[in-house]
Design a protein around this motif. Sequence first.
Motif, PDB file in Angstrom:
ATOM      1  N   ARG A 182       0.837  -1.212   0.000  1.00 38.34           N
ATOM      2  CA  ARG A 182       0.000   0.000   0.000  1.00 38.34           C
ATOM      3  C   ARG A 182       0.862   1.249   0.000  1.00 38.34           C
ATOM      4  NH1 ARG A 182      -5.759  -0.173   2.160  1.00 38.34           N
ATOM      5  NH2 ARG A 182      -5.364   2.001   2.631  1.00 38.34           N
ATOM      6  N   GLY A 183       1.918   1.247   0.801  1.00 42.23           N
ATOM      7  CA  GLY A 183       2.802   2.403   0.844  1.00 42.23           C
ATOM      8  C   GLY A 183       3.529   2.636  -0.470  1.00 42.23           C
ATOM      9  N   LEU A 184       3.973   1.559  -1.095  1.00 43.39           N
ATOM     10  CA  LEU A 184       4.671   1.689  -2.376  1.00 43.39           C
ATOM     11  C   LEU A 184       3.734   2.188  -3.473  1.00 43.39           C
ATOM     12  CD1 LEU A 184       6.802  -1.601  -2.325  1.00 43.39           C
ATOM     13  CD2 LEU A 184       7.561   0.732  -1.776  1.00 43.39           C
ATOM     14  N   LEU A 185       2.494   1.713  -3.463  1.00 37.46           N
ATOM     15  CA  LEU A 185       1.527   2.165  -4.462  1.00 37.46           C
ATOM     16  C   LEU A 185       1.145   3.627  -4.236  1.00 37.46           C
ATOM     17  CD1 LEU A 185      -0.763  -0.988  -4.734  1.00 37.46           C
ATOM     18  CD2 LEU A 185       0.993  -0.220  -6.339  1.00 37.46           C
ATOM     19  N   ALA A 186       1.124   4.058  -2.982  1.00 36.60           N
ATOM     20  CA  ALA A 186       0.890   5.477  -2.704  1.00 36.60           C
ATOM     21  C   ALA A 186       2.009   6.323  -3.294  1.00 36.60           C
ATOM     22  CB  ALA A 186       0.780   5.701  -1.191  1.00 36.60           C
TER      23      ALA A 186
END
Length: 467
Positions: free
Chosen positions: A49-53
């Motif tokens: 989720r953090g990487l996609l953000a």
Amino acid sequence: MTPWNPHSWQRFPAQQQPAYDDPSELEAALARLRRLPPLVVPEEVERLRGLLADAASGRRFLLQGGDCAEQFKDCTPEAIEGKLRVLLQMSVVLAHGGRRPVVRIGRIAGQFAKPRSKPTETVQGRELPSYRGDLVNGLEASEAARRADPGRLLEAYFHASATLNHLRALAAGGFADLHHPERWELPGETGSVPAYRRTLDQVRESLDFLEALGGVQREALERIDFFTSHEALLLPYEEALTRWVGGASAYYNLGAHTLWIGERTRQLDGAHVEYLRGIRNPLGVKVGPSATPEHLADLLAKLDPDREPGRLTLITRFGAAKIQEALPPLLKAVQATGHPVLWSCDPMHGNGVSVQVGLSPEQEAEGHRAKGVAQRASRTMREVKTRDFGAILSELRQAFEIHRAHRSHLGGVHIELTGEPVTECTGGSENLSEADLAKAYETGCDPRLNGTQSLEMAFLIAEMMRG
């Protein structure tokens, strides 16, 4: 919205679900699935989720790719390593040429089901139930094989587990180490390979320089982040892999790191949207020609009411001939909502065409490569799907241009590909023609780019990323 739980989707109309003969047999398989260990852990899901953000804000780029539909028979070390290898090759080219870190997500370790436009299909002159992927039934042209078999739910879990286990071992064991590029070479490569090797040499020289300065630890170069994904299609299977995580006070689907919803199953009042809205995983939404600005805005409100970065990826799939007209109104509608979505482009599904080629019955029914004079002699003209490299490239190029023109940015690509030297898509540096399709047409569903075409595409995408 009404209260959610993992089985609340059962109150809504569910598209693309097979009919099972024996409900008790289905329930027994699902009960066993519920007791089995998860395939991924919540910490990995949250990291993604953090990487996609980051990708949504332009700091990273998403590369998502793999098989149209995995088959159990392809759960082999060679096939798994080939897919990982080509995604690693592409990610090096994209990171080096596009000057951004790459998020790698495979359509792997769970992509066993496929939506179909009709409940039946004609195979070798016989009308049979449609092949819906190995999760549901078999590709063989017989009534017995095409029966929806609940036992395949457990087979899918164990094949996904074996695939994921091998991927983890490769990722942790130095398979991606840039100091050993010989591990990354695919057999039979041509075309873009010299350029790829020059790029790899440049990357290695840069890393050697940084290592000499103490700016990078060698261990960091030997391991990679690699995530898994599949289409959330067969809802009883997805529900069985959904678990409550007390520490996060949330439900996660622990059968994959991220799931997507298809063009055929994103109805606002449908069971798939109802199921997906309640899980914590990052989600993808395929957006095709049937999407309207109003529908998309309502869909975002339902799937991401809190506007969380990293939650939603919109995967556009219009086709090269339709993207200029279809994409701009949707971009404007999403911008008006304020949702921090990640835009990705699937240039494959809108560019399919059907052609007549001389496939053997074995190739058509089982996806096997033709071998030997006897098979070649038995070929008759049959209709198969293909995609043209030029059309795929055109949609991607237009997507980048349209996003820039509307002060948006394309943050990822979603491609059906394989590491095998198949001949399923025409064009590319190999100049594959329709006549070449019969040489190695192996897919059970939709055509994929082969290793050479995928690598060539990565170089062209890297150029587009630079503008």
